[in-house]
Design a protein around this motif. Sequence first.
Motif, PDB file in Angstrom:
ATOM      1  N   UNK A 131      55.440  52.046  46.098  1.00 42.17           N
ATOM      2  CA  UNK A 131      54.881  51.415  44.899  1.00 42.17           C
ATOM      3  C   UNK A 131      55.065  52.370  43.724  1.00 42.17           C
ATOM      4  N   UNK A 132      55.726  51.894  42.690  1.00 41.42           N
ATOM      5  CA  UNK A 132      55.993  52.759  41.534  1.00 41.42           C
ATOM      6  C   UNK A 132      54.982  52.578  40.415  1.00 41.42           C
ATOM      7  N   UNK A 133      54.338  51.415  40.341  1.00 39.13           N
ATOM      8  CA  UNK A 133      53.315  51.192  39.320  1.00 39.13           C
ATOM      9  C   UNK A 133      51.981  51.775  39.781  1.00 39.13           C
ATOM     10  N   UNK A 134      51.154  52.163  38.826  1.00 39.56           N
ATOM     11  CA  UNK A 134      49.782  52.549  39.137  1.00 39.56           C
ATOM     12  C   UNK A 134      48.995  51.284  39.440  1.00 39.56           C
ATOM     13  N   UNK A 135      48.277  51.277  40.565  1.00 37.52           N
ATOM     14  CA  UNK A 135      47.536  50.103  41.020  1.00 37.52           C
ATOM     15  C   UNK A 135      46.055  50.289  40.703  1.00 37.52           C
ATOM     16  N   UNK A 136      45.396  49.227  40.281  1.00 36.75           N
ATOM     17  CA  UNK A 136      43.969  49.263  39.955  1.00 36.75           C
ATOM     18  C   UNK A 136      43.196  48.261  40.803  1.00 36.75           C
ATOM     19  N   UNK A 137      42.032  48.679  41.289  1.00 33.60           N
ATOM     20  CA  UNK A 137      41.040  47.738  41.814  1.00 33.60           C
ATOM     21  C   UNK A 137      40.250  47.206  40.627  1.00 33.60           C
ATOM     22  N   UNK A 138      40.144  45.873  40.544  1.00 32.33           N
ATOM     23  CA  UNK A 138      39.411  45.303  39.412  1.00 32.33           C
ATOM     24  C   UNK A 138      38.379  44.302  39.912  1.00 32.33           C
ATOM     25  N   UNK A 139      37.349  44.120  39.116  1.00 31.13           N
ATOM     26  CA  UNK A 139      36.346  43.081  39.329  1.00 31.13           C
ATOM     27  C   UNK A 139      36.324  42.258  38.050  1.00 31.13           C
ATOM     28  N   UNK A 140      37.010  41.101  38.099  1.00 28.69           N
ATOM     29  CA  UNK A 140      37.169  40.342  36.868  1.00 28.69           C
ATOM     30  C   UNK A 140      38.066  41.106  35.907  1.00 28.69           C
ATOM     31  N   UNK A 141      37.522  41.480  34.755  1.00 23.96           N
ATOM     32  CA  UNK A 141      38.288  42.249  33.766  1.00 23.96           C
ATOM     33  C   UNK A 141      37.895  43.722  33.764  1.00 23.96           C
ATOM     34  N   UNK A 142      37.095  44.124  34.755  1.00 27.71           N
ATOM     35  CA  UNK A 142      36.599  45.498  34.810  1.00 27.71           C
ATOM     36  C   UNK A 142      37.366  46.281  35.864  1.00 27.71           C
ATOM     37  N   UNK A 143      37.919  47.442  35.484  1.00 25.85           N
ATOM     38  CA  UNK A 143      38.605  48.324  36.424  1.00 25.85           C
ATOM     39  C   UNK A 143      37.562  49.109  37.213  1.00 25.85           C
ATOM     40  N   UNK A 144      37.683  49.017  38.531  1.00 29.86           N
ATOM     41  CA  UNK A 144      36.706  49.678  39.388  1.00 29.86           C
ATOM     42  C   UNK A 144      37.218  50.998  39.989  1.00 29.86           C
ATOM     43  N   UNK A 145      38.515  51.051  40.311  1.00 27.86           N
ATOM     44  CA  UNK A 145      39.046  52.249  40.957  1.00 27.86           C
ATOM     45  C   UNK A 145      40.565  52.262  40.856  1.00 27.86           C
TER      46      UNK A 145
END
Length: 403
Positions: free
Chosen positions: A147-161
């Motif tokens: 995976x070359x992109x940075x991946x985000x955990x999100x809750x709705x529009x909020x980045x969690x991790x």
Amino acid sequence: MKRRFDNTWAVVLAAGNGSRMKAAAGVRKQYLEYRGVPLFWHSARTFSRIARIRGLVFVFPEEDLTAMRRRIKDLFKTDDLGLRFEVVAGGDRRQDSVRNGLSVLPRECDAVLVHDAARPFAPARMVQSLLDELDNGAQGVIPVRAVTDTIKHVDGRIVCATPDRSRLRAAQTPQAFERTVLEHAHELAEEHGWQVTDDASVLENLAGLERADSCEVRCVEGDPANVKITTPEDLERLREPKTTVPCTGWGYDVHRYGGDRPMVLGGVPIAGAPQIVAHSDGDVLLHALMDAILGCIGQGDIGTHFPDTDPAWDGASSAILLREVLVMAEKAKARIVHADLTVIAQVPRLAPHAAQIRRTVANLLGLDSGQVNVKATTEEKLGFTGEKKGIKAVACVTALREI
């Protein structure tokens, strides 16, 4: 533990609805044609090149099943892959389609590949590496890409991790499995109501119920060309890159003397020359030139397009006919870059007219005079030209054509 799976079948999943692609292209994505055959057939061809793969299972939407059985039979008639095959209806979910595909495998099948038809470019060497890893003791093997992109955990529009992408991989298909292990995993998936997006996930869930090392999923390096056709934008991947290639056409024409048409050569009237027998204006040089241009684009000859039985061309200027041929060349994406022309006649003497003919032909073709060559010769009083019975011309045209 070293072993060898010698009777592998591939399940080609082509049962998806593909609503976005259907809206954009008019057909489900698995039925899109590339190089004259549907996407799913490209995967079938790849599998046919691997010796230990003995058969194919094609999974289609239930409503298409009858039509696709006929289509597969027709494809095998013209492109026999040398494999056994089955055609089966898919289910509501991907995992249901896989389970239906597994249900028609022959008893002797010992390993199975599960592949998405929307990945038509999976290379044979990658498939072979999956099977090699099965031989080395894995129950399941999948191709992955970093995976070359940075991946985000999100809750709705909020980045969690932000997970560590060094341990993340994007999974591809085909995925390879020991047949009995995959069938057992799918039975438990149905029993426990698991919802999964690929078959490796079924084995991963199985590991939570049983000893983890009994259903280990390993990975091999995927391939960047093994893309999935998912969105209308992905259709661009199916478009062949345009290539400009040189092409050459050769033309020949001949006319008898003794008619009622004044001689015209390359659009230039030749005063004092014998008159020509012809339907149009009898410009033997432009006729040979037009045939050469038509040769560059594979469009027959001037008799096909301007037959001498058509009164519309009676006495027509060959310069007008040449414009029609140049339009055909433009539509065929051919650009004329050079013309070499030769007139063969005992009479008249053409040297005094050669420069003007060259300029006129260059203007008609939209070329510089340096891109046109005009020659005249005799046949040493041999043949019908030597006997002053007629005139002939040959033309060699070079063009650049986009294909």
